[in-house]
Enzyme design. Structure first.
Site, PDB file in Angstrom:
ATOM      1  N   TYR A 138     -10.668  -4.920   1.777  1.00  0.00           N
ATOM      2  CA  TYR A 138     -10.211  -6.486   1.926  1.00  0.00           C
ATOM      3  C   TYR A 138     -10.063  -7.327   3.038  1.00  0.00           C
ATOM      4  O   TYR A 138      -9.930  -8.367   3.134  1.00  0.00           O
ATOM      5  CB  TYR A 138      -8.485  -6.556   1.362  1.00  0.00           C
ATOM      6  CG  TYR A 138      -7.720  -5.622   2.243  1.00  0.00           C
ATOM      7  CD1 TYR A 138      -7.265  -6.068   3.545  1.00  0.00           C
ATOM      8  CD2 TYR A 138      -7.281  -4.387   2.097  1.00  0.00           C
ATOM      9  CE1 TYR A 138      -7.014  -5.028   4.296  1.00  0.00           C
ATOM     10  CE2 TYR A 138      -6.588  -3.223   2.443  1.00  0.00           C
ATOM     11  CZ  TYR A 138      -6.177  -4.206   4.107  1.00  0.00           C
ATOM     12  OH  TYR A 138      -5.724  -3.397   4.562  1.00  0.00           O
ATOM     13  N   ARG A 170      -3.890  -5.357  13.511  1.00  0.00           N
ATOM     14  CA  ARG A 170      -3.674  -4.204  12.958  1.00  0.00           C
ATOM     15  C   ARG A 170      -5.571  -3.472  13.590  1.00  0.00           C
ATOM     16  O   ARG A 170      -6.105  -3.572  12.505  1.00  0.00           O
ATOM     17  CB  ARG A 170      -3.033  -4.106  11.720  1.00  0.00           C
ATOM     18  CG  ARG A 170      -3.520  -2.715  11.229  1.00  0.00           C
ATOM     19  CD  ARG A 170      -3.031  -2.129  10.329  1.00  0.00           C
ATOM     20  NE  ARG A 170      -2.952  -3.356   8.703  1.00  0.00           N
ATOM     21  CZ  ARG A 170      -3.706  -3.050   7.922  1.00  0.00           C
ATOM     22  NH1 ARG A 170      -4.568  -2.213   8.439  1.00  0.00           N
ATOM     23  NH2 ARG A 170      -3.066  -4.348   7.335  1.00  0.00           N
ATOM     24  N   HIS A 202      -3.641   0.224   7.633  1.00  0.00           N
ATOM     25  CA  HIS A 202      -2.748  -0.246   7.289  1.00  0.00           C
ATOM     26  C   HIS A 202      -1.380   1.096   6.936  1.00  0.00           C
ATOM     27  O   HIS A 202      -1.068   1.448   8.125  1.00  0.00           O
ATOM     28  CB  HIS A 202      -2.187  -0.827   5.862  1.00  0.00           C
ATOM     29  CG  HIS A 202      -0.575  -1.229   5.771  1.00  0.00           C
ATOM     30  ND1 HIS A 202       0.596  -1.557   6.090  1.00  0.00           N
ATOM     31  CD2 HIS A 202       0.226   0.416   4.983  1.00  0.00           C
ATOM     32  CE1 HIS A 202       1.313  -1.506   6.088  1.00  0.00           C
ATOM     33  NE2 HIS A 202       1.071  -0.964   4.558  1.00  0.00           N
TER      34      HIS A 202
HETATM   35  C1  LIG Z   1      11.160  -3.545   0.239  1.00  0.00           C
HETATM   36  C2  LIG Z   1       9.609  -3.515   0.374  1.00  0.00           C
HETATM   37  N1  LIG Z   1       8.892  -3.684  -0.315  1.00  0.00           N
HETATM   38  C3  LIG Z   1       7.661  -3.259  -0.047  1.00  0.00           C
HETATM   39  C4  LIG Z   1       6.992  -2.120   0.477  1.00  0.00           C
HETATM   40  C5  LIG Z   1       6.001  -1.731   0.834  1.00  0.00           C
HETATM   41  N2  LIG Z   1       4.997  -2.247   2.350  1.00  0.00           N
HETATM   42  C6  LIG Z   1       4.787  -0.601   3.225  1.00  0.00           C
HETATM   43  S1  LIG Z   1       4.372  -2.134   4.388  1.00  0.00           S
HETATM   44  C7  LIG Z   1       4.597  -3.361   3.262  1.00  0.00           C
HETATM   45  C8  LIG Z   1       3.547  -4.568   4.280  1.00  0.00           C
HETATM   46  C9  LIG Z   1       4.511  -4.764   5.414  1.00  0.00           C
HETATM   47  O1  LIG Z   1       3.615  -5.935   6.313  1.00  0.00           O
HETATM   48  P1  LIG Z   1       4.408  -6.945   7.922  1.00  0.00           P
HETATM   49  O2  LIG Z   1       5.444  -7.098   7.513  1.00  0.00           O
HETATM   50  O3  LIG Z   1       3.311  -8.038   7.840  1.00  0.00           O
HETATM   51  O4  LIG Z   1       4.233  -5.453   8.438  1.00  0.00           O
HETATM   52  P2  LIG Z   1       2.371  -4.255   9.060  1.00  0.00           P
HETATM   53  O5  LIG Z   1       2.350  -3.109   7.838  1.00  0.00           O
HETATM   54  O6  LIG Z   1       1.655  -5.681   8.890  1.00  0.00           O
HETATM   55  O7  LIG Z   1       2.954  -3.836  10.385  1.00  0.00           O
HETATM   56  C10 LIG Z   1       4.487  -3.219   2.204  1.00  0.00           C
HETATM   57  C11 LIG Z   1       4.661  -3.912   1.047  1.00  0.00           C
HETATM   58  C12 LIG Z   1       7.993  -1.781   1.477  1.00  0.00           C
HETATM   59  N3  LIG Z   1       7.897  -0.714   2.211  1.00  0.00           N
HETATM   60  N4  LIG Z   1       9.760  -2.206   1.261  1.00  0.00           N
END
Ligand SMILES: Cc1ncc(C[n+]2csc(CCOP(=O)(O)OP(=O)(O)O)c2C)c(N)n1
Ligand SMILES: [Mg+2]
Length: 377
Positions: A271, A258, A262
């Site tokens: 970070y 990415r 985020h």
């Molecule tokens: C069940 C849940 N827990 C926490 C969140 C908050 N949250 C949104 S995106 C994210 C990280 C996701 O990381 P990844 O699966 O690697 O996807 P990326 O954002 O890197 O595309 C979190 C913890 C959420 N949306 N849903």
């Protein structure tokens, strides 16, 4: 009794076809037709330019929180392009390029990120699920779709997207287990972009790869260079064919990055280092695919200008839509509103009928939403 190797056959392959200068490994070149190569590159440029535009629109207060895809265009387009319209595409929240490929109008995506209900609804004939914000919850839904297709004998494959962070959720493991046991026609596309907000991959798993998690559930896992659209396409085509032939699921781990924030609510300088980002910028999927097309004489002049004009027209259409009715937010969470929520709805309705924020709200003013009348400058 001696110890014996029960399953000595496990292996996880890694596939890469284009290097960072766009040179191709001729023995692995999938030989896509010129038209398809050009269409894919245009979609990549559109995905990138729209992404950059959406970040600017958010900064200007014209849309809400947005999750950019910059750097992940090859992972999304190389995979989604192997589906038929009748197949199912199940996104998470970072699949703008894949959604555009599946025919979502740009202004609809803008409406979604501006908080309009209408922006989240696929067209009736479209075989896509809406954006899923709760991490990994879309995975069991996707397996359910694939199970239904198998049960009904439909010639349909389901492709589902998720991130590296999603592999730590129970939903991920339940979905893969179910898919393996029932041998359903599903392709799991993990975009391993190295980060789950501020949590790095090494805190997410102690496995050498994410692809190998498929082996525990009894099906194939493959790791691909996710910034190489040809590699993603080749692995996805194989996985979709396998699913369609009744030979079960596949997990594809696209190793990518990415490059941006985020979401627009995040500050990654807190970070991760600039050096890390710069290293991945050198592997930019657009530069690599662009280099490959240039060598083939397929790079179109003026593509950015064309694509920018398409985006500008969509932004105009989006901004011509009137302000959303705030009361809509009460409509779909409950079949019957609980008393205290109904009271909040009534209070808000009265307040809106009264002409908006009251004098007592002025002490803690919230920023005006698009389309909301305000005298504040
Ligand atoms: C069940 C849940 N827990 C926490 C969140 C908050 N949250 C949104 S995106 C994210 C990280 C996701 O990381 P990844 O699966 O690697 O996807 P990326 O954002 O890197 O595309 C979190 C913890 C959420 N949306 N849903
Ligand atoms: Mg991630």
């Amino acid at each position: 009794m001696p110890r014996t190797a029960l399953e000595p056959r496990f292996q996880v392959e890694y596939l890469s076809i284009l290097d960072s200068d766009g040179n191709v490994d001729a023995s692995l070149d999938p030989h896509l037709p010129a038209d398809e190569l050009k269409r894919l590159y245009r979609a990549m440029v559109l995905g990138r330019r729209l992404d950059e535009r959406m970040v600017r629109l958010q900064r200007q207060g014209r849309i809400g929180t947005f999750a950019p895809i910059k750097g992940q265009e090859a992972a999304q387009l190389g995979s989604v392009a192997t589906l038929r319209p009748s197949d199912w595409m199940v996104p998470s929240f970072r699949e703008t390029a894949a959604m555009l490929w599946r025919g979502w109008p740009i202004e609809k995506l803008l409406l979604y990120f501006a908080g309009y209900l209408e922006g989240g609804q696929p067209a009736p004939e479209q075989h896509d699920l809406p954006i899923a914000i709760p991490v990994a919850t879309q995975l069991p839904h996707a397996v359910g779709l694939a199970y239904a297709a198998q049960y009904r004998g439909d010639d349909v494959v389901t492709m589902v997207y998720f991130g590296d962070g999603a592999t730590s959720e129970g939903d991920f493991h339940e979905a893969l287990n179910f898919a393996g046991v029932w041998h359903v026609p599903v392709v799991f596309v993990c975009q391993n972009n190295q980060w789950a907000i501020s949590v790095p991959l090494k805190k997410q798993t102690h496995s050498r790869t994410l692809a190998q998690k498929a082996l525990a559930y009894g099906f194939t896992g493959i790791q691909v260079d996710g910034n190489d659209i040809l590699a993603v396409h080749a692995a996805s085509r194989e996985a979709v064919e396998r699913a369609r032939a009744g030979d079960g699921p596949t997990l594809i781990e696209c190793v990518t990055y990415r490059l941006g924030v985020h979401t627009t609510a995040d500050d990654p300088t807190k970070y991760r280092t600039n050096e890390e980002v710069a290293e991945w910028e050198r592997k930019d999927p657009l530069t690599r695919f662009g280099g490959y097309l240039k060598k083939k004489g397929l790079l179109e002049e003026g593509l950015e200008t064309q694509v920018d004009a398409e985006i500008a027209r969509a932004v105009e259409r989006f901004e011509a839509v009137g302000a959303p009715d705030p009361l809509v937010m009460f409509d779909h969470a409950y079949g019957t509103l609980p008393g205290h929520v109904a009271a909040q709805r009534d209070a808000m309705a009265a307040r809106l009928a009264d002409g908006g924020p009251r004098a007592s709200d002025e002490e803690h003013p919230s920023p005006p939403m698009r389309g909301q009348r305000t005298t504040r400058r």
